[in-house]
Design a protein around this motif. Sequence first.
Motif, PDB file in Angstrom:
ATOM      1  N   ALA A   1      -3.382  36.612  37.657  1.00 56.68           N
ATOM      2  CA  ALA A   1      -3.029  35.497  39.268  1.00 56.68           C
ATOM      3  C   ALA A   1      -3.978  35.056  39.791  1.00 56.68           C
ATOM      4  O   ALA A   1      -4.170  33.824  40.556  1.00 56.68           O
ATOM      5  N   TYR A   2      -5.031  35.734  39.781  1.00 58.34           N
ATOM      6  CA  TYR A   2      -6.446  35.165  40.556  1.00 58.34           C
ATOM      7  C   TYR A   2      -6.857  34.643  39.382  1.00 58.34           C
ATOM      8  O   TYR A   2      -7.162  33.188  39.664  1.00 58.34           O
ATOM      9  N   ALA A   3      -6.632  34.609  37.871  1.00 56.59           N
ATOM     10  CA  ALA A   3      -7.591  33.275  36.971  1.00 56.59           C
ATOM     11  C   ALA A   3      -6.126  32.117  36.748  1.00 56.59           C
ATOM     12  O   ALA A   3      -7.485  31.158  36.423  1.00 56.59           O
TER      13      ALA A   3
ATOM     14  N   PHE B   1     -14.974  36.672  37.467  1.00 60.19           N
ATOM     15  CA  PHE B   1     -15.022  35.794  38.604  1.00 60.19           C
ATOM     16  C   PHE B   1     -16.621  35.734  38.172  1.00 60.19           C
ATOM     17  O   PHE B   1     -16.543  34.450  38.439  1.00 60.19           O
ATOM     18  N   GLU B   2     -16.885  35.304  36.391  1.00 61.55           N
ATOM     19  CA  GLU B   2     -17.690  34.172  35.923  1.00 61.55           C
ATOM     20  C   GLU B   2     -17.187  33.571  35.652  1.00 61.55           C
ATOM     21  O   GLU B   2     -17.470  32.591  34.459  1.00 61.55           O
ATOM     22  N   ARG B   3     -15.958  32.926  35.315  1.00 59.56           N
ATOM     23  CA  ARG B   3     -14.948  32.087  34.521  1.00 59.56           C
ATOM     24  C   ARG B   3     -14.922  31.898  33.424  1.00 59.56           C
ATOM     25  O   ARG B   3     -15.618  30.714  32.720  1.00 59.56           O
ATOM     26  N   ASP B   4     -15.156  33.328  32.566  1.00 55.94           N
ATOM     27  CA  ASP B   4     -15.719  33.704  31.303  1.00 55.94           C
ATOM     28  C   ASP B   4     -14.276  34.139  30.800  1.00 55.94           C
ATOM     29  O   ASP B   4     -13.836  34.780  30.504  1.00 55.94           O
ATOM     30  N   TRP B   5     -13.279  32.719  29.900  1.00 51.19           N
ATOM     31  CA  TRP B   5     -11.987  32.936  30.537  1.00 51.19           C
ATOM     32  C   TRP B   5     -12.118  33.595  28.636  1.00 51.19           C
ATOM     33  O   TRP B   5     -11.188  35.110  28.901  1.00 51.19           O
ATOM     34  N   ALA B   6     -12.103  33.573  27.569  1.00 49.34           N
ATOM     35  CA  ALA B   6     -12.905  33.808  25.951  1.00 49.34           C
ATOM     36  C   ALA B   6     -12.745  35.221  26.481  1.00 49.34           C
ATOM     37  O   ALA B   6     -11.770  36.120  25.974  1.00 49.34           O
TER      38      ALA B   6
ATOM     39  N   ALA C   1      -8.698  30.386  39.802  1.00 51.02           N
ATOM     40  CA  ALA C   1      -9.356  29.624  39.689  1.00 51.02           C
ATOM     41  C   ALA C   1     -10.147  29.312  38.410  1.00 51.02           C
ATOM     42  O   ALA C   1     -10.522  28.370  38.194  1.00 51.02           O
ATOM     43  N   SER C   2      -9.292  29.806  37.511  1.00 51.87           N
ATOM     44  CA  SER C   2      -9.608  28.668  36.187  1.00 51.87           C
ATOM     45  C   SER C   2      -8.892  26.909  35.829  1.00 51.87           C
ATOM     46  O   SER C   2      -8.819  26.226  35.588  1.00 51.87           O
ATOM     47  N   GLY C   3      -8.187  26.396  37.351  1.00 51.99           N
ATOM     48  CA  GLY C   3      -7.887  24.811  37.670  1.00 51.99           C
ATOM     49  C   GLY C   3      -7.035  25.188  37.228  1.00 51.99           C
ATOM     50  O   GLY C   3      -6.268  23.567  36.881  1.00 51.99           O
TER      51      GLY C   3
END
Length: 241
Positions: A96-98, A40-45, A101-103
């Motif tokens: 699936a959400y990532a 949700f915070e877009r912190d993929w790492a 949301a990640s583009g």
Amino acid sequence: MCRAKRASRQPMTPRLQALSVHLFTALGAALAMLALHEAFERDWAMMAIWLAVAFVVDGIDGPLARSVDVKRNFAEIDGVLMDLIIDFLTYVVIPAYALYASGLLPGWAGWIAVLTIPVASVLYFSDTRMKTADNSFAGFPGCWNMVVLALLVVTPPWWVTAGLVVLLSVAMFLPLKFIHPVRTDRWRWLSLPVALVWTGGIAWAAWIGFASNPALTMTVAITSVYLLLAGIVQQVVPQRR
């Protein structure tokens, strides 16, 4: 006082040991929530790190459960069902959400993937024929976490990602074999090192925040292709007796 000391040294009962393993397995649900928060915070790492920790817990709890015989000593809780519920969160829902949301899959393509992946995966997870005789998987085993983490490193065009999602969703229900790097005996001497290299590559990518790195991208791409296609190649190439 001596009696108290002797009592404190008594080993855990089998039932308490089994309960402890169930609680360890349940920890995966908390790790899933942490990974979802980072998504949700877009912190993929950080999402990748929590998913990796959950993956480690998932790999350890099985042998622990067998060692203390949880089915016999704490049968009220179904460890297999609990494991599947947590796997569905970490392997399917969060990736699936990532993906959207990640583009990696923007717009309508992302929404289709977000809706298609869980539906196909819940059908697959419910299929009693998902395991093969050689401890491989019949059909793509719904490891969308591995797919999304690899895509975050490789970052292909959106249409390539969309095509891959469609192919893998269909492959869940085809008579294709997908290896387990540890449990599948055939080619394990190669599959296990490849899986370790893949894991190291993903860990390094998360450490550097998924920054562009051509050598790392090539490493993750090659190892991902092997892990994806090795089982199908094994079906084509007969095993020598």
